[in-house]
Write a protein that holds these residues in place. Structure first.
Motif, short mmCIF file in Angstrom:
data_model
loop_
_atom_site.label_atom_id
_atom_site.label_comp_id
_atom_site.label_asym_id
_atom_site.label_seq_id
_atom_site.Cartn_x
_atom_site.Cartn_y
_atom_site.Cartn_z
N THR A 124 0.82 -1.22 0.00
CA THR A 124 0.00 0.00 0.00
C THR A 124 0.86 1.28 0.00
O THR A 124 0.31 2.37 0.14
CB THR A 124 -0.93 0.03 1.22
N ALA A 125 2.16 1.14 -0.17
CA ALA A 125 3.05 2.31 -0.12
C ALA A 125 2.69 3.33 -1.20
O ALA A 125 2.70 4.54 -0.94
CB ALA A 125 4.51 1.88 -0.28
N ALA A 126 2.35 2.87 -2.40
CA ALA A 126 1.98 3.81 -3.46
C ALA A 126 0.73 4.60 -3.07
O ALA A 126 0.65 5.81 -3.32
CB ALA A 126 1.75 3.07 -4.77
N LEU A 127 -0.22 3.92 -2.44
CA LEU A 127 -1.44 4.59 -1.97
C LEU A 127 -1.10 5.63 -0.90
O LEU A 127 -1.61 6.75 -0.91
CB LEU A 127 -2.43 3.57 -1.42
N VAL A 128 -0.22 5.27 0.03
CA VAL A 128 0.19 6.20 1.08
C VAL A 128 0.86 7.43 0.47
O VAL A 128 0.55 8.57 0.84
CB VAL A 128 1.14 5.50 2.08
N LEU A 129 1.75 7.21 -0.48
CA LEU A 129 2.45 8.34 -1.11
C LEU A 129 1.49 9.19 -1.93
O LEU A 129 1.62 10.42 -1.96
CB LEU A 129 3.59 7.82 -1.99
N ALA A 130 0.51 8.57 -2.59
CA ALA A 130 -0.43 9.32 -3.44
C ALA A 130 -1.42 10.13 -2.61
O ALA A 130 -1.76 11.25 -2.98
CB ALA A 130 -1.17 8.36 -4.37
N SER A 143 -1.52 7.34 5.87
CA SER A 143 -0.90 6.05 6.16
C SER A 143 -1.79 5.10 6.96
O SER A 143 -1.28 4.17 7.58
CB SER A 143 0.41 6.26 6.90
N THR A 144 -3.10 5.30 6.94
CA THR A 144 -3.98 4.41 7.71
C THR A 144 -3.93 2.97 7.22
O THR A 144 -4.28 2.06 7.96
CB THR A 144 -5.44 4.90 7.69
N SER A 145 -3.48 2.75 5.99
CA SER A 145 -3.41 1.38 5.47
C SER A 145 -2.23 0.60 6.03
O SER A 145 -2.14 -0.61 5.83
CB SER A 145 -3.34 1.41 3.94
N ILE A 146 -1.32 1.27 6.73
CA ILE A 146 -0.19 0.59 7.38
C ILE A 146 -0.53 0.46 8.86
O ILE A 146 -0.69 1.46 9.55
CB ILE A 146 1.12 1.36 7.17
N TYR A 147 -0.63 -0.76 9.33
CA TYR A 147 -1.02 -1.04 10.71
C TYR A 147 0.20 -0.91 11.62
O TYR A 147 1.15 -1.70 11.55
CB TYR A 147 -1.62 -2.44 10.77
N ALA A 148 0.19 0.11 12.47
CA ALA A 148 1.35 0.44 13.30
C ALA A 148 1.80 -0.69 14.23
O ALA A 148 3.01 -0.95 14.32
CB ALA A 148 1.08 1.72 14.09
N PRO A 149 0.90 -1.38 14.94
CA PRO A 149 1.37 -2.47 15.82
C PRO A 149 2.09 -3.58 15.05
O PRO A 149 3.08 -4.13 15.52
CB PRO A 149 0.10 -2.99 16.47
N LEU A 150 1.62 -3.91 13.86
CA LEU A 150 2.28 -4.92 13.04
C LEU A 150 3.66 -4.44 12.60
O LEU A 150 4.63 -5.20 12.60
CB LEU A 150 1.43 -5.28 11.83
N THR A 151 3.75 -3.17 12.25
CA THR A 151 5.03 -2.59 11.84
C THR A 151 6.03 -2.63 12.99
O THR A 151 7.19 -3.02 12.80
CB THR A 151 4.82 -1.14 11.36
N GLY A 198 8.92 4.89 8.62
CA GLY A 198 9.14 6.18 7.96
C GLY A 198 7.89 6.71 7.29
O GLY A 198 7.58 7.91 7.37
N LEU A 199 7.15 5.82 6.62
CA LEU A 199 5.90 6.24 5.98
C LEU A 199 4.86 6.67 7.02
O LEU A 199 4.15 7.66 6.82
CB LEU A 199 5.34 5.11 5.11
N LYS A 200 4.78 5.92 8.13
CA LYS A 200 3.83 6.30 9.20
C LYS A 200 4.20 7.63 9.81
O LYS A 200 3.34 8.42 10.18
CB LYS A 200 3.79 5.23 10.31
N THR A 201 5.50 7.90 9.92
CA THR A 201 5.97 9.16 10.51
C THR A 201 5.77 10.33 9.54
O THR A 201 5.33 11.41 9.93
CB THR A 201 7.46 9.05 10.88
N ALA A 202 6.10 10.09 8.28
CA ALA A 202 5.99 11.17 7.29
C ALA A 202 4.54 11.51 6.94
O ALA A 202 4.23 12.66 6.62
CB ALA A 202 6.74 10.77 6.01
N PHE A 203 3.68 10.50 6.99
CA PHE A 203 2.27 10.70 6.64
C PHE A 203 1.38 10.19 7.78
O PHE A 203 0.73 9.14 7.66
CB PHE A 203 1.93 9.95 5.34
N PRO A 204 1.34 10.92 8.90
CA PRO A 204 0.54 10.44 10.03
C PRO A 204 -0.95 10.39 9.67
O PRO A 204 -1.45 11.17 8.88
CB PRO A 204 0.81 11.47 11.13
#
Length: 112
Positions: free
Chosen positions: A49-55, A59-67, A105-111
């Protein structure tokens, strides 16, 4: 169809390795290579889902506890792998740690 294809691939791969007359060392090498490749694919899957996060900048599609779990788990196995000198342990887990840090990094850059 995908499951059947995957099972057929597995049977062909392992049948070929087992019945090819390879030494135990060669079989172990291919098992390590195959297992490591699967691990890296698994560790990279949350980045689908990185492309979606960048677009979208979300970053809700990245689950923080799993990361976080991926970073801690892979980091621990990397240290252990270096300690015992086993590339099949530290190699894929180092990649997993780095991929986890990309997610952080994605979660931090795109909270979200």
């Amino acid at each position: 169809a995908i499951v059947v294809g995957g099972v057929a691939f597995e049977l062909a791969l392992w049948g070929g390795i087992i019945f090819s007359g390879c030494t135990a060392e060669t079989r172990s090498y291919y098992l390590g290579l195959y297992g490591s490749a699967l691990c890296v694919i698994l560790f990279a899957s949350p980045l689908s889902t990185a492309a979606l996060v960048l677009a979208t900048g979300d970053s809700t599609s990245i689950y923080a506890p799993l990361t976080l779990a991926q970073c801690v788990n892979c980091g621990t196995w990397t240290v252990y792998g270096f300690a015992i000198g086993d590339v099949w342990v530290w190699g894929p887990n180092l990649v997993g740690t780095l991929l986890g840090l990309v997610q952080v990094g994605l979660k931090t850059a795109f909270p979200s």
